[in-house]
Scaffold this motif. Structure first.
Motif, PDB file in Angstrom:
ATOM      1  N   LEU A  75       0.826  -1.202   0.000  1.00  0.00           N
ATOM      2  CA  LEU A  75       0.000   0.000   0.000  1.00  0.00           C
ATOM      3  C   LEU A  75       0.864   1.257   0.000  1.00  0.00           C
ATOM      4  CD1 LEU A  75      -2.989  -0.720   2.432  1.00  0.00           C
ATOM      5  CD2 LEU A  75      -3.090  -0.272  -0.018  1.00  0.00           C
ATOM      6  N   GLY A  76       1.911   1.222   0.817  1.00  0.00           N
ATOM      7  CA  GLY A  76       2.815   2.389   0.857  1.00  0.00           C
ATOM      8  C   GLY A  76       3.468   2.635  -0.486  1.00  0.00           C
ATOM      9  N   GLY A  77       3.895   1.542  -1.154  1.00  0.00           N
ATOM     10  CA  GLY A  77       4.522   1.684  -2.472  1.00  0.00           C
ATOM     11  C   GLY A  77       3.569   2.271  -3.499  1.00  0.00           C
ATOM     12  N   MET A  78       2.276   1.787  -3.453  1.00  0.00           N
ATOM     13  CA  MET A  78       1.290   2.294  -4.412  1.00  0.00           C
ATOM     14  C   MET A  78       0.980   3.766  -4.163  1.00  0.00           C
ATOM     15  SD  MET A  78      -1.394  -0.855  -5.042  1.00  0.00           S
ATOM     16  CE  MET A  78      -1.464  -1.451  -3.368  1.00  0.00           C
ATOM     17  N   LEU A  79       0.885   4.150  -2.902  1.00  0.00           N
ATOM     18  CA  LEU A  79       0.619   5.553  -2.602  1.00  0.00           C
ATOM     19  C   LEU A  79       1.787   6.442  -3.037  1.00  0.00           C
ATOM     20  CD1 LEU A  79      -1.080   5.207   0.908  1.00  0.00           C
ATOM     21  CD2 LEU A  79      -2.160   5.994  -1.202  1.00  0.00           C
ATOM     22  N   ASN A  80       3.009   5.970  -2.826  1.00  0.00           N
ATOM     23  CA  ASN A  80       4.171   6.741  -3.268  1.00  0.00           C
ATOM     24  C   ASN A  80       4.172   6.881  -4.797  1.00  0.00           C
ATOM     25  OD1 ASN A  80       5.137   7.176  -0.712  1.00  0.00           O
ATOM     26  ND2 ASN A  80       6.399   5.315  -0.701  1.00  0.00           N
ATOM     27  N   ALA A  81       3.808   5.802  -5.489  1.00  0.00           N
ATOM     28  CA  ALA A  81       3.786   5.858  -6.957  1.00  0.00           C
ATOM     29  C   ALA A  81       2.743   6.848  -7.454  1.00  0.00           C
ATOM     30  CB  ALA A  81       3.518   4.472  -7.519  1.00  0.00           C
ATOM     31  N   ILE A  82       1.564   6.852  -6.812  1.00  0.00           N
ATOM     32  CA  ILE A  82       0.520   7.798  -7.214  1.00  0.00           C
ATOM     33  C   ILE A  82       0.960   9.230  -6.966  1.00  0.00           C
ATOM     34  CG2 ILE A  82      -1.805   8.589  -6.642  1.00  0.00           C
ATOM     35  CD1 ILE A  82      -2.564   5.670  -6.163  1.00  0.00           C
ATOM     36  N   ASN A  83       1.585   9.433  -5.782  1.00  0.00           N
ATOM     37  CA  ASN A  83       2.056  10.792  -5.462  1.00  0.00           C
ATOM     38  C   ASN A  83       3.106  11.259  -6.475  1.00  0.00           C
ATOM     39  OD1 ASN A  83       2.228  13.155  -3.808  1.00  0.00           O
ATOM     40  ND2 ASN A  83       4.132  12.338  -2.938  1.00  0.00           N
ATOM     41  N   THR A  84       4.020  10.369  -6.870  1.00  0.00           N
ATOM     42  CA  THR A  84       5.064  10.718  -7.859  1.00  0.00           C
ATOM     43  C   THR A  84       4.439  11.025  -9.214  1.00  0.00           C
ATOM     44  OG1 THR A  84       6.663   9.331  -6.689  1.00  0.00           O
ATOM     45  CG2 THR A  84       7.156   9.900  -8.986  1.00  0.00           C
ATOM     46  N   PHE A  85       3.460  10.204  -9.620  1.00  0.00           N
ATOM     47  CA  PHE A  85       2.814  10.408 -10.918  1.00  0.00           C
ATOM     48  C   PHE A  85       2.065  11.736 -10.955  1.00  0.00           C
ATOM     49  CE2 PHE A  85      -0.481   9.964 -14.094  1.00  0.00           C
ATOM     50  CZ  PHE A  85       0.207   9.398 -15.166  1.00  0.00           C
ATOM     51  N   LYS A  86       1.388  12.073  -9.823  1.00  0.00           N
ATOM     52  CA  LYS A  86       0.636  13.318  -9.783  1.00  0.00           C
ATOM     53  C   LYS A  86       1.565  14.536  -9.872  1.00  0.00           C
ATOM     54  CE  LYS A  86      -2.683  13.761  -6.798  1.00  0.00           C
ATOM     55  NZ  LYS A  86      -3.410  13.724  -5.542  1.00  0.00           N
ATOM     56  N   ARG A  87       2.793  14.405  -9.329  1.00  0.00           N
ATOM     57  CA  ARG A  87       3.719  15.541  -9.326  1.00  0.00           C
ATOM     58  C   ARG A  87       4.499  15.637 -10.630  1.00  0.00           C
ATOM     59  NH1 ARG A  87       6.778  14.492  -3.820  1.00  0.00           N
ATOM     60  NH2 ARG A  87       8.379  15.658  -4.968  1.00  0.00           N
ATOM     61  N   HIS A  88       4.806  14.518 -11.267  1.00  0.00           N
ATOM     62  CA  HIS A  88       5.682  14.562 -12.445  1.00  0.00           C
ATOM     63  C   HIS A  88       4.995  14.048 -13.714  1.00  0.00           C
ATOM     64  CE1 HIS A  88       8.998  15.493  -9.774  1.00  0.00           C
ATOM     65  NE2 HIS A  88       8.659  14.428  -9.016  1.00  0.00           N
ATOM     66  N   GLY A  89       3.774  13.535 -13.635  1.00  0.00           N
ATOM     67  CA  GLY A  89       3.117  13.019 -14.820  1.00  0.00           C
ATOM     68  C   GLY A  89       2.361  14.099 -15.571  1.00  0.00           C
ATOM     69  N   PRO A  90       1.723  13.735 -16.661  1.00  0.00           N
ATOM     70  CA  PRO A  90       0.952  14.702 -17.450  1.00  0.00           C
ATOM     71  C   PRO A  90      -0.231  15.225 -16.653  1.00  0.00           C
ATOM     72  CG  PRO A  90       0.529  12.470 -18.198  1.00  0.00           C
ATOM     73  CD  PRO A  90       1.648  12.363 -17.220  1.00  0.00           C
ATOM     74  N   GLU A  91      -0.583  16.482 -16.880  1.00  0.00           N
ATOM     75  CA  GLU A  91      -1.650  17.131 -16.116  1.00  0.00           C
ATOM     76  C   GLU A  91      -2.999  16.954 -16.821  1.00  0.00           C
ATOM     77  OE1 GLU A  91      -0.636  21.154 -15.351  1.00  0.00           O
ATOM     78  OE2 GLU A  91       1.172  20.652 -14.202  1.00  0.00           O
ATOM     79  N   ASP A  92      -3.398  15.742 -16.999  1.00  0.00           N
ATOM     80  CA  ASP A  92      -4.699  15.447 -17.595  1.00  0.00           C
ATOM     81  C   ASP A  92      -5.758  15.437 -16.489  1.00  0.00           C
ATOM     82  OD1 ASP A  92      -6.490  14.547 -19.707  1.00  0.00           O
ATOM     83  OD2 ASP A  92      -6.531  12.669 -18.571  1.00  0.00           O
TER      84      ASP A  92
END
Length: 496
Positions: free
Chosen positions: A291-308
């Motif tokens: 769960l911690g890994g998935m939350l970290n991945a979501i947080n990283t994607f929201k900060r560095h991924g496309p702003e769709d």
């Protein structure tokens, strides 16, 4: 058939007392009757001695002058009973013997003829004659002939120091038998009257004496390897003797056994919950890691991924779901600290929204009473989890077309949550174990829902109770209010 020693004291004691009363009454009556018989006999002997002395003195002159007829008249005169009357002092036979102990004259001359030997006429007189010869005394002598039932009064007739004959008076036991029988009858009636009073009194007091021991034995008979909860002993005996002290000690022992049994149950439950807690904590740790890994991945994607925008909204929804999972799993961890906001009216309404579809699927009537207006200083995630678990169980238990109800309200410094349903009630023997792991109230599934609920309630310092009767099963949760900024230390709890 029971042996006498196996009969209950409730009957044995009064029976023994009654038997003792009867024996005592009979012995007392018998002693009085025998005493009266001896007095009658003594009275007869005393009277016959007096008559013998008078007759002996009166017979001296006629015998000296050999006046047989005069002697016959003298010995008949004192014993001539009035017609129609009987005297207890009447002699059966009076004889005058000469110096050679032959019959000189008698009151029954046809049977005891002149100059006949008395023993030749009646063998009963053989022992009397021997006693007369052996006595050699001038005083009246009472002689009882063995086996004859007769009493003989013998007195020598003496003139100028010379024995010229012997006076013999014979009395039969039948002389005073009527008086003795009448006396025995009166004594029997008196004894019966006394027994009519003493026997009921003895039975009552016997039962009263045995009652404490019977009650104590009955209570002790119910105590086995396990003490039934319904065993109670009320010590009705207020005395301070051995029976009273025995009852007090048994009451104390019974209380000790109940406490010991309760403590053993608590220890067993504690050991069982500790094992389940260790297993659950291990599982929760394994869930929290991914769960911690998935939350970290979501947080990283929201900060560095496309702003769709659609992607951001979707990721935010997934993130909220993962955080809810993490907080729910955190309730299973002994060392977890859950940080969240104060409980609001909207948090409680959300739970209704979550369960409303399931209730409608069963066509159940969902009664909702949310009396919370302002935020309540309780952790929202844990409180919502309590409410969701209870509502989910209620929806699962309710029958199609049934009714379920939920009420939340503030009562002073306590948040009260009441969840009820009219489904199949929980058996009384399952209620004490309801909040143990894998003890779900439904019949077709088991789980940790109520155990987790209990753990959360204990962590929040509250109390949860369950009551179930046909037509209504009610769960009541009481949570004391506390400042929300203080972290909640989760500690292991034991259902009490």
């Amino acid at each position: 058939m029971k042996r006498p020693r196996d009969i209950s004291l409730a009957y044995k004691t009064p029976l023994r007392i009654c038997a003792l009363v009867i024996i005592t009454a009979v012995l007392v009556t018998a002693s009085l009757v025998l005493r009266e018989r001896d007095e009658l006999r003594s009275d007869l002997i005393g009277h016959s001695e007096g008559v013998a002395r008078v007759l002996a003195n009166t017979l001296v002159d006629p015998m000296v002058h050999d006046d047989v007829w005069r002697v016959y008249e003298i010995i008949n005169a004192p014993f001539s009973a009035t017609p129609g009357q009987a005297s207890t002092h009447s002699a059966e036979l009076v004889m005058v013997l000469d110096a050679q102990h032959m019959i000189y004259v008698s009151t029954r001359p046809t049977e005891y003829r002149l100059l006949a030997h008395p023993a030749s006429v009646d063998a009963d007189y053989a022992s009397v004659q021997k006693a007369v010869v052996d006595a050699a005394t001038s005083a009246p002598t009472a002689i009882v002939a063995p086996g004859t039932g007769k009493l003989f009064m013998v007195l020598p007739i003496v003139s100028d120091g010379v024995e010229i004959g012997t006076l013999v008076m014979a009395y039969s036991a039948s002389v005073f038998r009527p008086r003795f029988v009448a006396l025995a009858q009166r004594a029997a009636w008196v004894t019966a009257a006394v027994l009519a009073f003493l026997l009921p009194a003895g039975w009552y007091w016997g039962r009263r004496v045995a009652r404490p021991l019977v009650d104590l034995a009955g209570a002790m008979g119910q105590v086995g390897p396990q003490v039934p909860s319904q065993v109670e002993y009320v010590n009705r005996y207020r005395g301070r003797d051995e029976i009273g002290r025995l009852g007090v000690e048994f009451q104390r022992m019974l209380r000790g056994l109940h406490e010991k049994e309760l403590l053993e149950k608590q220890m067993v439950a504690s050991d069982r919950l500790a094992a389940i807690g260790r297993l659950t904590a291990g599982i929760a740790h394994e869930i929290n890691n991914p769960l911690g890994g998935m939350l970290n991945a979501i947080n990283t994607f929201k900060r560095h991924g496309p702003e769709d925008p659609m992607t951001i909204r979707t990721l935010s929804l997934v993130e909220r779901g993962l955080r809810q999972i993490r907080e729910t799993v955190g309730a299973l961890l002994v060392e977890a600290r859950v940080e969240n906001h104060a409980l609001t009216r909207e948090d409680i309404e959300d739970t209704r929204t979550l369960l409303l579809a399931d209730a409608q699927a069963k066509d159940a009537r969902f009664e909702w009473h949310n009396e919370i207006e302002a935020p309540v200083p309780l952790p929202s995630t844990q409180t919502r989890q309590i409410l969701i678990n209870l509502l989910f169980n209620a929806v699962h238990a309710v029958e199609p077309g049934g009714r379920l109800s939920c009420r939340t309200a503030l009562e002073g410094e306590v948040l009260r949550i009441e969840v009820s349903n009219d489904g199949q009630h929980i058996e009384a023997d399952r209620l004490p174990f309801l909040f143990e792991p894998f003890s779900y109230p439904g019949n077709d599934r088991q789980g940790l829902g109520l155990w987790v609920t209990y753990q959360i309630v204990q962590q929040l310092g509250g109390e949860i109770r369950a009551a179930s009767n046909p037509g209504c099963t009610l769960f009541t949760v009481s949570l004391p209010l506390r400042p929300i900024h203080e972290p909640d230390e989760l500690a292991p709890a034991v259902p009490g």
